[in-house]
Design a protein around this motif. Sequence first.
Motif, PDB file in Angstrom:
ATOM      1  N   VAL A 124       0.854  -1.191   0.000  1.00 20.57           N
ATOM      2  CA  VAL A 124       0.000   0.000   0.000  1.00 20.57           C
ATOM      3  C   VAL A 124       0.887   1.237   0.000  1.00 20.57           C
ATOM      4  O   VAL A 124       1.758   1.395   0.861  1.00 20.57           O
ATOM      5  N   ILE A 125       0.663   2.110  -0.979  1.00 17.25           N
ATOM      6  CA  ILE A 125       1.406   3.368  -1.085  1.00 17.25           C
ATOM      7  C   ILE A 125       0.402   4.509  -0.981  1.00 17.25           C
ATOM      8  O   ILE A 125      -0.578   4.555  -1.727  1.00 17.25           O
ATOM      9  N   VAL A 126       0.665   5.450  -0.066  1.00 16.73           N
ATOM     10  CA  VAL A 126      -0.229   6.589   0.140  1.00 16.73           C
ATOM     11  C   VAL A 126       0.552   7.867  -0.118  1.00 16.73           C
ATOM     12  O   VAL A 126       1.584   8.106   0.515  1.00 16.73           O
ATOM     13  N   GLU A 127       0.062   8.679  -1.053  1.00 13.92           N
ATOM     14  CA  GLU A 127       0.728   9.930  -1.392  1.00 13.92           C
ATOM     15  C   GLU A 127      -0.303  11.053  -1.512  1.00 13.92           C
ATOM     16  O   GLU A 127      -1.325  10.890  -2.172  1.00 13.92           O
ATOM     17  N   ASN A 128      -0.005  12.166  -0.849  1.00 14.65           N
ATOM     18  CA  ASN A 128      -0.846  13.359  -0.951  1.00 14.65           C
ATOM     19  C   ASN A 128      -2.314  13.039  -0.684  1.00 14.65           C
ATOM     20  O   ASN A 128      -3.205  13.441  -1.425  1.00 14.65           O
ATOM     21  N   GLY A 129      -2.547  12.318   0.393  1.00 14.34           N
ATOM     22  CA  GLY A 129      -3.906  11.948   0.764  1.00 14.34           C
ATOM     23  C   GLY A 129      -4.358  12.669   2.019  1.00 14.34           C
ATOM     24  O   GLY A 129      -3.554  12.972   2.907  1.00 14.34           O
TER      25      GLY A 129
END
Length: 201
Positions: A124-129
Amino acid sequence: FLVPTITFAEVNDKYISTTSSDIELKEDFNNTHFVFGDSVLVNNKTDGIYFIFGEMIDYQSENEYVALFGNRLTVSGKIKDGALFGNNVRLENAFIDRDVVIFGNKVYLSGTFNGNVLVYADTVIVENGTFSKNLTVKASKLTIDKDTEVLGVLTYDEEMEVSIENRNIDTVAITSVKQISTKDRVLEYVCSLIRLLVIFL
């Protein structure tokens, strides 16, 4: 030789069904809508539950209740409540108004999430959330960049490989619970969707 693409649409009082190889959905519908295709581009609205099955699904619309089933899913539109099942699942600048559950192998999250988010995946990659409520991740690896905000509680298993660049995310709960296979979770969630569908139909 080339085989022409033929779209079949079945309409009755309770639901609409669309079947084809390559589908671009533009026309709005007033019923629950089932879509079965290979490549599906979604640019329409449906007043009901939206079930979409395909190899590659590109969702760019705005709907209330959406369930996507496919190999490669891309979501850049708006969803009120959603369930996403795929191998490679990408939410790019998406807007989720309430809750969403995601089952996938590799999951990428970017956008605004106003409800609870639950993810079962390998990576799981989370960016600018921006997550207004809770983010719960069951995976092998989790990466969160410095531009992501989690205003609720971030929950993950202690066995996971985790990298959190934003040190302001200080509401982190690490749990070690009895392991339940992804297959069982998927079956459980699909059964709940079927029960919901029976109520609506």
